[in-house]
Scaffold this active site. Structure first.
Site, PDB file in Angstrom:
ATOM      1  N   TYR A  69      34.089  88.353-103.688  1.00  0.00           N
ATOM      2  CA  TYR A  69      35.341  88.845-104.270  1.00  0.00           C
ATOM      3  C   TYR A  69      35.583  88.108-105.575  1.00  0.00           C
ATOM      4  O   TYR A  69      35.787  86.895-105.585  1.00  0.00           O
ATOM      5  CB  TYR A  69      36.479  88.592-103.286  1.00  0.00           C
ATOM      6  CG  TYR A  69      37.765  89.337-103.596  1.00  0.00           C
ATOM      7  CD1 TYR A  69      38.298  90.243-102.682  1.00  0.00           C
ATOM      8  CD2 TYR A  69      38.452  89.132-104.789  1.00  0.00           C
ATOM      9  CE1 TYR A  69      39.479  90.926-102.952  1.00  0.00           C
ATOM     10  CE2 TYR A  69      39.622  89.813-105.071  1.00  0.00           C
ATOM     11  CZ  TYR A  69      40.136  90.702-104.153  1.00  0.00           C
ATOM     12  OH  TYR A  69      41.297  91.375-104.425  1.00  0.00           O
ATOM     13  N   ASP A  88      49.727  86.214-103.362  1.00  0.00           N
ATOM     14  CA  ASP A  88      50.135  87.586-103.629  1.00  0.00           C
ATOM     15  C   ASP A  88      51.360  87.702-104.517  1.00  0.00           C
ATOM     16  O   ASP A  88      52.297  86.915-104.409  1.00  0.00           O
ATOM     17  CB  ASP A  88      50.403  88.307-102.310  1.00  0.00           C
ATOM     18  CG  ASP A  88      49.115  88.672-101.602  1.00  0.00           C
ATOM     19  OD1 ASP A  88      48.281  89.340-102.249  1.00  0.00           O
ATOM     20  OD2 ASP A  88      48.936  88.277-100.445  1.00  0.00           O
ATOM     21  N   GLU A 146      39.841  97.119 -97.465  1.00  0.00           N
ATOM     22  CA  GLU A 146      40.160  95.730 -97.215  1.00  0.00           C
ATOM     23  C   GLU A 146      41.585  95.735 -96.687  1.00  0.00           C
ATOM     24  O   GLU A 146      42.484  96.277 -97.333  1.00  0.00           O
ATOM     25  CB  GLU A 146      40.053  94.912 -98.496  1.00  0.00           C
ATOM     26  CG  GLU A 146      40.084  93.435 -98.202  1.00  0.00           C
ATOM     27  CD  GLU A 146      40.104  92.615 -99.466  1.00  0.00           C
ATOM     28  OE1 GLU A 146      39.335  91.653 -99.535  1.00  0.00           O
ATOM     29  OE2 GLU A 146      40.894  92.948-100.376  1.00  0.00           O
TER      30      GLU A 146
END
Lengths: 261, 386
Positions: free
Chosen positions: A172, A58, A47
């Site tokens: 995911y 993040d 990925e």
């Protein structure tokens, strides 16, 4: 058969190990070499983050990686070129892109076509939740890309149904609240996996904070079809660590499969 | 969610999936509160007896007397921010949260969040760009005096944009017990709609005050636009009137330089901080660093309703440079004895231009905040002999 379906078929119940890297981190040449290293270490899929200036999903490790890439002058076109070169060397290896919405919409959404042409299989846009995803998913599929959506432990059942309908290739799954980065407790939500399987979702893969073989084993024990490790790999790479053996160690733990066959 | 969260094609809910339930909870709490008389009564009580509403409408005496100033600078806390912070504080209590987080640029929203944290008993953490911490020291100390923890953010351009990123990251992990008290009409739904509704008291009062004082509506309403909450608050009750609505963006060191915060004038549509809106960005879509002498206008996106008002043509957007704003700041101090915030000085700078061009036009100017926080910086920029 899609590259993801072929991979899950080949693994036949063993978990898929996905390695996440930020494209262009710390520069294009090193990044291309790292991609080969994770494949050599035994990753089943990659990925690849296309770096964005404001990655709100993040943690510090991936933020720093994106900043290094952008600081080195890496452009979106360079990222597609890295993917195209990787695809030329690995015609059957599943390749996903992870990025943020503004990079996609900024120039009339030609991003989807460019990603597919480079040879990517899927695209996950971290700040496009199921509620907004329908038109995005349709355009991705029209361009020949599999849309990948995120499901979390707090995602309500009706949204899981939307995710099951829209997400292609894999789903995911987020293991915990928060952003990407190191995971304190190796706890994985079996209920989320069961709910997704019940809803007929694409194979559930755990991400966010997978950094030890224990995490991988616990994720597999919770019934996942695979895991994706990001911050741990990116952080080790930034320190010049041995990525191939680290990937091999984590990959080995995907065999500890306690799922009913 | 019960509502679309769109303003024309702008707005929406572009956040990681993990945050969607928190936004749904917030939308539900907001809509329920809007229909709850007790909530309205408690908020009105706080606005009147704690914050000091209604704020005055002041007609200029020595600057052109066609200019009327809506005096949010006189509100407790020093800016219009207090209006909506009190409302969100009550909502946070209603949702059973124990902790508040917020971003701040100039520090005004941080101060407002800190005061509501102290008043209503929340643990409070404020994210502030490290560059803004340096240029707004006084406000940092104010927040700390009221018990808030101020966390400098060192990523990106170390400004408001980066503080919002960090607050969103905090909230992704903490939403169960924490309310993200976003300070403007930007961000994902329901923030742009909710903050507008909590700020429209500015325009509601000003409209009634214009009629009471002058017997008619102004010809134009002028307000500065960073994220755009004081402008939306002032504009909303004039949307259906035959009144020009003018938003003034930070032209910084010039609209043709790269150092400005003029998102609507120089940006293009994109997605940032949860909303589809105008964004300052490069060819690839990487977000540009903005600049303004006023930290509160130093933001590379803008509330999605402003993007819609621009495209629909209902509002006009113009720029005022750092120098023009400083000139207006000085003129207001010298002529009217009022020290306004650098942000508000952008609106006044444009109003002074308009008054020069059309001496008969009545202008309502949003004086969104007071200048105490900017005095040290003004001394540096204007010289102590100013």
């Amino acid at each position: 058969m899609s590259r993801y379906a072929a991979m899950f078929d080949r693994l036949a119940g063993e978990g898929a190990f996905g390695a996440f890297l930020v494209l262009g981190d710390p520069d294009l040449e090193t990044s291309a070499a790292l991609l080969e290293t994770v494949v050599a270490g035994g990753a089943d899929m990659v990925e690849l983050g296309i770096p964005f200036s404001d990655p709100v999903a993040d943690g510090p490790v991936i933020q720093a990686a994106a900043a290094r890439a952008l600081g080195a002058g890496v452009k979106v076109a360079d990222c597609f070129a890295l993917i195209a070169a990787f695809r030329a060397r690995h015609p059957h290896f599943p390749v996903g892109i992870l990025t943020y919405a503004n990079l996609v919409v900024t120039r009339g959404r030609d991003f989807f076509g460019r990603a597919a042409k480079a040879g990517a299989d899927s695209l996950l846009v971290a700040d496009v939740p199921a509620r907004e995803a329908q038109p995005w998913a349709s355009e991705m599929r029209a361009a020949g890309l599999a849309p990948v959506l995120i499901a979390a432990s707090n995602t309500p059942p009706q949204t899981l149904a939307t995710i099951a309908r829209l997400s292609v290739g894999y789903t995911y799954c987020v293991t915990r609240a928060g952003i990407t980065g190191v995971h304190a407790a190796a706890e994985f939500d079996r209920d989320l996996i069961d709910a997704l399987r019940e809803a007929g979702a694409a194979p559930p893969v755990f991400g966010f904070g997978i950094s030890t073989p224990e995490h991988v084993a616990a994720a597999m024990a919770a019934g996942a079809s695979g895991v994706i490790s990001g911050s741990a790999i990116v952080s080790l790479a930034a320190q010049g660590g041995d990525i191939a053996s680290f990937v091999a160690t984590l990959k080995q733990a995907t065999g500890n499969d306690s799922r009913p066959r | 969610m019960r509502l679309s969260g769109r303003f024309g094609r702008f707005g929406g809910t572009y956040v990681p999936e993990i945050l969607v339930p928190a936004l749904e909870q917030l939308e539900a709490a907001f809509l329920d509160a809007q229909a709850d008389r007790e909530f309205a009564a408690e908020l009105e009580g706080l606005l009147a007896d704690y914050a000091g509403r209604p704020t005055p409408l002041t007609r200029c005496r020595n600057l052109p007397n066609t200019i009327y100033l809506k005096r949010e600078d006189l509100l407790h806390g020093g800016a219009h921010k207090t209006n909506q912070v009190l409302a969100q504080g009550l909502l946070a209590r209603r949702m059973g949260k124990r902790r508040l987080i917020a971003e701040t640029g100039a520090g005004q929203h941080g101060v407002a969040t800190a005061l509501v944290g102290a008043l209503l008993g929340f643990e409070t953490r404020i994210y502030m760009g490290a560059q803004d911490v340096e240029r707004q020291r006084l406000n940092v100390f104010r927040m700390e005096l009221m018990g808030a923890e101020v966390v400098p953010v060192d990523s990106g351009g170390r400004g408001l944009k980066d503080a919002i990123n960090e607050a969103l990251r905090d909230w992704s992990a903490s939403f169960a017990d924490t309310h993200y008290l976003l300070g403007t009409v930007a961000g994902p739904h329901p923030f742009p709609l909710m903050v507008r509704e909590f700020q429209r008291v500015i325009g509601r009062e000003a409209r009634a005050q214009m009629i009471a004082q002058l017997g008619r509506l102004p010809d134009a309403v002028v307000a500065c636009v960073g994220g755009g909450s004081n402008a939306i608050g002032l504009f909303s009750d004039f949307l259906d009137d035959d009144v020009r609505l003018i938003g003034v963006e930070a032209a910084g060191r010039g609209l043709d330089s790269s150092e400005h915060g003029a998102t609507l004038l120089r940006g293009r549509p994109g997605i940032l901080h949860g909303a589809e809106t105008y964004v300052l960005q490069d060819e690839d879509g990487q977000i540009a660093d903005s600049w303004s002498v006023s930290a509160g206008l130093d933001y590379p996106a803008v509330g999605p309703e402003h993007a819609h008002l621009k495209e629909s043509g209902r509002a006009e957007y113009v720029g005022a440079t750092d120098d023009e704003a400083l000139g207006a700041f000085k003129a207001l101090a010298e002529n009217e004895g009022i020290l306004c915030a650098f942000e508000s000085a952008h609106a006044l700078a444009h109003a002074l231009k308009l008054a020069d061009e059309a001496p008969d036009a009545v202008l309502l100017v949003g004086l969104s905040g007071r200048g105490d926080k900017d005095v040290a910086q003004a001394q540096q920029l204007l010289g102590s002999s100013a």
